[in-house]
Design a protein around this motif. Structure first.
Motif, PDB file in Angstrom:
ATOM      1  N   ASP A 147     -10.116  54.052 -19.625  1.00 51.70           N
ATOM      2  CA  ASP A 147     -10.412  52.738 -19.055  1.00 51.70           C
ATOM      3  C   ASP A 147      -9.144  52.163 -18.440  1.00 51.70           C
ATOM      4  O   ASP A 147      -8.085  52.792 -18.472  1.00 51.70           O
ATOM      5  CB  ASP A 147     -10.960  51.779 -20.136  1.00 51.70           C
ATOM      6  CG  ASP A 147     -10.039  51.677 -21.346  1.00 51.70           C
ATOM      7  OD1 ASP A 147      -8.805  51.746 -21.146  1.00 51.70           O
ATOM      8  OD2 ASP A 147     -10.532  51.539 -22.478  1.00 51.70           O
ATOM      9  N   SER A 165     -14.246  49.764 -17.706  1.00 52.54           N
ATOM     10  CA  SER A 165     -14.675  51.146 -17.844  1.00 52.54           C
ATOM     11  C   SER A 165     -14.694  51.824 -16.483  1.00 52.54           C
ATOM     12  O   SER A 165     -14.774  51.160 -15.449  1.00 52.54           O
ATOM     13  CB  SER A 165     -16.072  51.195 -18.478  1.00 52.54           C
ATOM     14  OG  SER A 165     -16.055  50.598 -19.755  1.00 52.54           O
ATOM     15  N   PRO A 166     -14.621  53.166 -16.461  1.00 52.36           N
ATOM     16  CA  PRO A 166     -14.673  53.883 -15.173  1.00 52.36           C
ATOM     17  C   PRO A 166     -15.932  53.512 -14.398  1.00 52.36           C
ATOM     18  O   PRO A 166     -17.029  53.458 -14.949  1.00 52.36           O
ATOM     19  CB  PRO A 166     -14.691  55.358 -15.603  1.00 52.36           C
ATOM     20  CG  PRO A 166     -14.013  55.369 -16.937  1.00 52.36           C
ATOM     21  CD  PRO A 166     -14.404  54.072 -17.601  1.00 52.36           C
ATOM     22  N   GLY A 167     -15.765  53.247 -13.102  1.00 53.27           N
ATOM     23  CA  GLY A 167     -16.898  52.858 -12.274  1.00 53.27           C
ATOM     24  C   GLY A 167     -17.192  51.371 -12.296  1.00 53.27           C
ATOM     25  O   GLY A 167     -18.105  50.905 -11.612  1.00 53.27           O
ATOM     26  N   GLY A 168     -16.461  50.593 -13.105  1.00 51.69           N
ATOM     27  CA  GLY A 168     -16.688  49.155 -13.178  1.00 51.69           C
ATOM     28  C   GLY A 168     -16.222  48.449 -11.907  1.00 51.69           C
ATOM     29  O   GLY A 168     -15.407  48.976 -11.142  1.00 51.69           O
ATOM     30  N   ASP A 169     -16.746  47.251 -11.690  1.00 49.45           N
ATOM     31  CA  ASP A 169     -16.380  46.440 -10.527  1.00 49.45           C
ATOM     32  C   ASP A 169     -15.018  45.800 -10.795  1.00 49.45           C
ATOM     33  O   ASP A 169     -14.912  44.816 -11.517  1.00 49.45           O
ATOM     34  CB  ASP A 169     -17.459  45.374 -10.286  1.00 49.45           C
ATOM     35  CG  ASP A 169     -17.250  44.639  -8.969  1.00 49.45           C
ATOM     36  OD1 ASP A 169     -18.235  44.116  -8.429  1.00 49.45           O
ATOM     37  OD2 ASP A 169     -16.108  44.564  -8.486  1.00 49.45           O
ATOM     38  N   GLU A 390     -26.863  40.812 -10.638  1.00 50.12           N
ATOM     39  CA  GLU A 390     -26.121  41.652  -9.692  1.00 50.12           C
ATOM     40  C   GLU A 390     -26.127  40.969  -8.322  1.00 50.12           C
ATOM     41  O   GLU A 390     -27.140  40.422  -7.898  1.00 50.12           O
ATOM     42  CB  GLU A 390     -26.757  43.035  -9.595  1.00 50.12           C
ATOM     43  CG  GLU A 390     -25.999  43.998  -8.704  1.00 50.12           C
ATOM     44  CD  GLU A 390     -26.668  45.368  -8.645  1.00 50.12           C
ATOM     45  OE1 GLU A 390     -25.940  46.359  -8.449  1.00 50.12           O
ATOM     46  OE2 GLU A 390     -27.901  45.431  -8.798  1.00 50.12           O
ATOM     47  N   THR A 392     -24.916  41.782  -4.257  1.00 50.59           N
ATOM     48  CA  THR A 392     -24.430  42.819  -3.347  1.00 50.59           C
ATOM     49  C   THR A 392     -24.504  42.338  -1.911  1.00 50.59           C
ATOM     50  O   THR A 392     -25.241  41.403  -1.586  1.00 50.59           O
ATOM     51  CB  THR A 392     -25.265  44.108  -3.489  1.00 50.59           C
ATOM     52  OG1 THR A 392     -26.636  43.810  -3.184  1.00 50.59           O
ATOM     53  CG2 THR A 392     -25.173  44.676  -4.896  1.00 50.59           C
TER      54      THR A 392
END
Length: 420
Positions: A147, A165-169, A390, A392
């Motif tokens: 992380d 965490s990996p891939g988090g914004d 969410e 986007t």
């Protein structure tokens, strides 16, 4: 620290043990920040005698296992006139089954549990010591295999901590960390973003100038140095502590007694201890099954209540949603159009920035991301619930002829896994 105690650490989901061929029995365990529940807590003066008792409900509210006991440890960061600022941490046992299995396979008993990024801070923090004048706020991002640890620092004092965490914004988590720091220690201008190790820097310059520090790479040495201080974190769960004490007790008995004493202890353990242990474990297993059944019933009832609230909830109605979106608009330049609202599902709308300022559009999107339900409902219990699940920009930002820029925004009221 005893010579037999070594540092073991979890990296990339794998337990690392130095000198694996040796006869290690005890070790200090360093974990990624994402495996722990961590929070900066201000302890009032009237609660200084029991800081753990004060911090435990705060961390329990963050735990993914609300019905599980939590062993909280507090490390004092600073004494103040009104109380004490501590770093509180705990390891949820329900998320540590893989760690326990790996430790059993390595034949290790754990004496302490610390956070791996805190070992790296031992060498980093001296570079942020207050030297007089105005307090400087910086955000420190420490990259790791599991992380990215986020620390918001007022000089050398952490005022917010978080794991990405990996891939988090990245931008969203940085924004939430800054909001948490502002709530804890007041508003201050962010002077710079400091990165250590492998940290994606794209978009970070929107917050402040970005500066990279050389990575010393000695996290394990830092954890070993922290272990020598009894006042540092020890997030060892009570059940793991009981196993450690039982193991130490048995080892002392084996050393203290001769051959006859060892045989006698073994016989007594078989005649008295083993049945009690089996009874204790059987009773505990039955209690866990009963608690799980009760928890499932309560959870089902909670889901029913959520379904009813979703129908009758006016806080996420059309007018309140419009008010929330307008509150996040920049003071000027951005105009909205093509409003499409579906209750409890999603909201889509378009917008135009006459000046073509893409940074203003991205900041508007981030403000929508950071909206909390409590800002609309006025209820403290909604403080941890995002207003939109969410947000986007599905088509990105399009620049028209001249300087105008157009964009579409899609805001979902449902988590991605709820969508069909």
């Amino acid at each position: 620290m005893a010579e037999s105690v070594q540092i073991a650490w979890l990296e990339g989901g794998e337990l690392k043990v130095p000198e694996a061929g040796g006869k290690l029995r005890e070790a200090v365990l360093a974990l990624p920040l994402s495996r722990l529940i961590v929070k900066i807590v201000r302890i009032p003066g009237e609660n200084l005698e029991d800081p753990v008792g004060y911090a435990t409900p705060l961390l329990k509210a963050m735990s993914p296992y609300p019905d599980e006991p939590l062993t909280v440890s507090c490390e004092t960061l600073r004494e103040t006139e009104s109380g004490r600022i501590v770093l509180a941490a705990a390891l949820p046992e329900g998320s540590a089954d893989d760690i326990a299995t790996a430790l059993d396979g390595a034949g290790l008993n754990i004496t302490r549990i610390d956070a791996l990024p805190l070992g790296r801070l031992v060498a980093i923090l001296p570079q942020f010591v207050h030297v007089g004048g105005e307090i400087v706020r910086r955000i420190l991002l420490v990259g790791g295999a599991d992380d990215i640890a986020v620390f918001v620092l007022d000089d050398d004092l952490p005022v917010a901590v978080r794991a990405i965490s990996p891939g988090g914004d990245m931008r969203r988590e940085v924004m939430l960390s800054l909001l948490e720091a502002e709530e804890f220690a007041g508003a201050r201008e962010l002077k710079c973003v400091v990165t250590v190790g492998e940290v994606p820097s794209e978009g970070l310059d929107l917050f402040a100038p970005v500066r990279a520090l050389e990575d010393s790479g000695d996290a394990i040495g830092g954890v070993a140095e922290r272990t020598l201080d009894a006042g540092t974190l020890n997030a060892l769960p009570d059940s793991w502590r009981e196993v450690l004490e039982e193991t130490r007790f048995k080892r002392k008995m084996k050393i203290g007694f001769g051959v006859a004493g060892a045989v006698w202890a073994l016989a007594m353990a078989v005649l008295i201890g083993v049945p009690k242990i089996y009874d204790y474990r059987t009773d505990r297993l039955n209690d866990q099954k009963e608690q799980k059944a009760m928890y499932n019933k309560v959870n089902a009832k909670v889901e029913q209540v959520k379904a009813v609230k979703a129908i009758s909830n006016h806080d996420q109605g059309g007018l309140e949603t419009l008010r929330a979106v307008v509150s996040a608009l920049p003071p000027e330049d951005v105009e909205l159009s093509r409003w499409n609202f579906r209750r409890n599902d999603r909201l889509t709308f378009s917008g135009t920035a006459a000046s073509g300022d893409q940074a203003a559009i991205l900041m508007f999107k981030d403000k929508l991301d950071a909206l909390m339900l409590s800002q609309i409902s006025g209820l403290e219990e909604d403080g941890e619930t995002p207003f939109f699940a969410e947000v986007t920009l599905p088509k990105g930002i399009n620049t028209r002829s001249g300087r105008a820029a157009t964009f579409d925004v899609e805001c979902s009221f449902r988590q991605p896994e709820e969508d069909e």
